[in-house]
Design a protein around this motif. Structure first.
Motif, PDB file in Angstrom:
ATOM      1  N   GLN A   1     -38.867 -23.838 -43.249  1.00  0.00           N
ATOM      2  CA  GLN A   1     -38.079 -24.162 -42.055  1.00  0.00           C
ATOM      3  C   GLN A   1     -37.888 -25.648 -41.888  1.00  0.00           C
ATOM      4  N   GLN A   2     -36.967 -26.221 -40.453  1.00  0.00           N
ATOM      5  CA  GLN A   2     -37.202 -27.990 -40.675  1.00  0.00           C
ATOM      6  C   GLN A   2     -38.022 -27.433 -38.701  1.00  0.00           C
ATOM      7  N   GLU A   3     -38.548 -28.463 -38.669  1.00  0.00           N
ATOM      8  CA  GLU A   3     -39.190 -28.650 -36.994  1.00  0.00           C
ATOM      9  C   GLU A   3     -39.116 -30.365 -37.349  1.00  0.00           C
ATOM     10  N   GLU A   4     -38.674 -30.476 -35.403  1.00  0.00           N
ATOM     11  CA  GLU A   4     -39.090 -31.918 -35.808  1.00  0.00           C
ATOM     12  C   GLU A   4     -39.947 -31.988 -34.518  1.00  0.00           C
ATOM     13  N   PHE A   5     -40.704 -33.208 -34.740  1.00  0.00           N
ATOM     14  CA  PHE A   5     -42.009 -33.719 -33.690  1.00  0.00           C
ATOM     15  C   PHE A   5     -41.571 -34.671 -32.692  1.00  0.00           C
ATOM     16  N   GLU A   6     -41.779 -34.771 -31.706  1.00  0.00           N
ATOM     17  CA  GLU A   6     -41.881 -36.656 -31.119  1.00  0.00           C
ATOM     18  C   GLU A   6     -42.855 -36.897 -31.534  1.00  0.00           C
TER      19      GLU A   6
ATOM     20  N   ILE B   1     -39.189 -35.323 -44.147  1.00  0.00           N
ATOM     21  CA  ILE B   1     -37.697 -35.653 -44.250  1.00  0.00           C
ATOM     22  C   ILE B   1     -37.657 -36.988 -43.888  1.00  0.00           C
ATOM     23  N   GLU B   2     -37.889 -37.115 -42.500  1.00  0.00           N
ATOM     24  CA  GLU B   2     -37.718 -38.678 -41.299  1.00  0.00           C
ATOM     25  C   GLU B   2     -39.104 -38.824 -40.547  1.00  0.00           C
ATOM     26  N   GLY B   3     -39.163 -41.089 -40.297  1.00  0.00           N
ATOM     27  CA  GLY B   3     -40.126 -40.601 -39.714  1.00  0.00           C
ATOM     28  C   GLY B   3     -41.556 -40.492 -40.276  1.00  0.00           C
TER      29      GLY B   3
ATOM     30  N   ARG C   1     -50.396 -44.031 -43.630  1.00  0.00           N
ATOM     31  CA  ARG C   1     -49.962 -43.660 -43.563  1.00  0.00           C
ATOM     32  C   ARG C   1     -48.583 -42.539 -43.989  1.00  0.00           C
ATOM     33  N   LEU C   2     -47.690 -41.472 -43.578  1.00  0.00           N
ATOM     34  CA  LEU C   2     -46.869 -41.161 -44.591  1.00  0.00           C
ATOM     35  C   LEU C   2     -45.767 -40.774 -44.411  1.00  0.00           C
ATOM     36  N   GLY C   3     -44.841 -40.826 -44.814  1.00  0.00           N
ATOM     37  CA  GLY C   3     -43.175 -41.478 -44.417  1.00  0.00           C
ATOM     38  C   GLY C   3     -42.473 -40.151 -45.361  1.00  0.00           C
ATOM     39  N   LYS C   4     -41.199 -40.775 -44.857  1.00  0.00           N
ATOM     40  CA  LYS C   4     -40.437 -39.892 -46.064  1.00  0.00           C
ATOM     41  C   LYS C   4     -40.461 -39.887 -47.510  1.00  0.00           C
ATOM     42  N   GLY C   5     -40.310 -38.777 -48.090  1.00  0.00           N
ATOM     43  CA  GLY C   5     -40.748 -38.124 -49.408  1.00  0.00           C
ATOM     44  C   GLY C   5     -42.022 -37.953 -49.611  1.00  0.00           C
ATOM     45  N   ASP C   6     -42.462 -37.872 -48.405  1.00  0.00           N
ATOM     46  CA  ASP C   6     -44.372 -37.663 -48.601  1.00  0.00           C
ATOM     47  C   ASP C   6     -44.130 -36.073 -48.148  1.00  0.00           C
TER      48      ASP C   6
ATOM     49  N   ALA D   1     -44.402 -42.037 -35.416  1.00  0.00           N
ATOM     50  CA  ALA D   1     -42.380 -42.021 -34.619  1.00  0.00           C
ATOM     51  C   ALA D   1     -41.929 -39.933 -34.041  1.00  0.00           C
ATOM     52  N   SER D   2     -41.121 -40.008 -33.967  1.00  0.00           N
ATOM     53  CA  SER D   2     -40.598 -39.302 -34.249  1.00  0.00           C
ATOM     54  C   SER D   2     -40.010 -38.267 -35.459  1.00  0.00           C
ATOM     55  N   THR D   3     -40.268 -37.193 -35.558  1.00  0.00           N
ATOM     56  CA  THR D   3     -40.517 -37.284 -37.236  1.00  0.00           C
ATOM     57  C   THR D   3     -40.104 -35.577 -37.332  1.00  0.00           C
TER      58      THR D   3
END
Length: 149
Positions: free
Chosen positions: A29-34, A53-55, A68-73, A94-96
Motif C-alpha cells: 500500500q502507498q500512503e501519504e502523511f502531512e 519513499i519521500e519525506g 531521523r529517517l528519510g527516503k530509502g529508510d 515533513a510531508s511524507t
C-alpha cells in the motif's frame, strides 16, 4: 501502482527475482502523511513494515528523538518479527510518502512463494542487525574503558 524500481532502494528486497517483485507489489500500500502525524505510536499495535519513499520522519522514544529517517529508510520492522507493542513513535517531520507491507501480506508470501519469503526475512534480519549496530555506536561514550579496582 507502486513503481518496481522504487523497491531497488531498499535492501529488504535484495535478491528477489522480477516475478517475485511483481507478485509482492500488489500486496503493498502507498500512503501519504502531512507533517506532524504519528504513523506509529509507542505502546500501540503495528502490523506493517514501512518504506519511506519521500519525506522525513523522527523516531521518538518517551519523547526523545533517537534518529531521523528519510527516503530509502525502513521502520516498523521489529513488529513484523515480534508482535509486541511498538517500542517507539514514528512522527512525520515533513510531508511524507511511504509504501508498506502488512504482516498478513507477508503470510500470503510465505504460503505462495517460500523462496521470496526466505529472502525477505533474511534481508529483514540483516537490516535489524545494521540498525542495532548503529544504535550501539550511537550509545558509545567518549570515555575509554579503564580498569576498575
Amino acid at each position: 501502482m507502486i513503481d518496481p524500481i522504487v523497491l531497488g532502494q531498499y535492501s529488504f528486497f535484495d535478491g528477489l527475482e522480477q516475478d517475485q517483485i511483481d507478485y509482492i507489489l500488489p500486496l503493498m500500500q502507498q500512503e501519504e502523511f502531512e507533517a506532524g502525524v504519528d504513523i506509529i505510536t509507542e505502546g500501540k499495535h503495528n502490523d506493517r513494515i514501512y518504506f519511506v519513499i519521500e519525506g522525513n520522519v523522527a523516531v521518538l522514544k518517551q519523547g526523545i528523538i533517537l534518529m531521523r529517517l528519510g527516503k530509502g529508510d525502513v521502520f516498523g520492522e521489529l513488529e513484523v518479527l515480534d508482535v509486541s507493542p511498538v517500542e517507539a513513535t514514528i512522527k512525520t517531520i515533513a510531508s511524507t510518502k511511504v509504501i508498506s507491507l502488512s504482516i498478513d501480506a507477508l503470510g500470503e508470501i510465505f504460503e505462495k512463494n517460500l523462496k521470496a519469503y526466505a529472502f525477505l526475512l533474511t534481508n529483514l534480519a540483516r537490516d535489524v542487525s545494521r540498525r542495532l549496530r548503529y544504535m550501539d555506536d550511537k550509545l558509545v561514550d567518549d570515555v575509554r574503558y579503564t580498569e576498575w579496582s
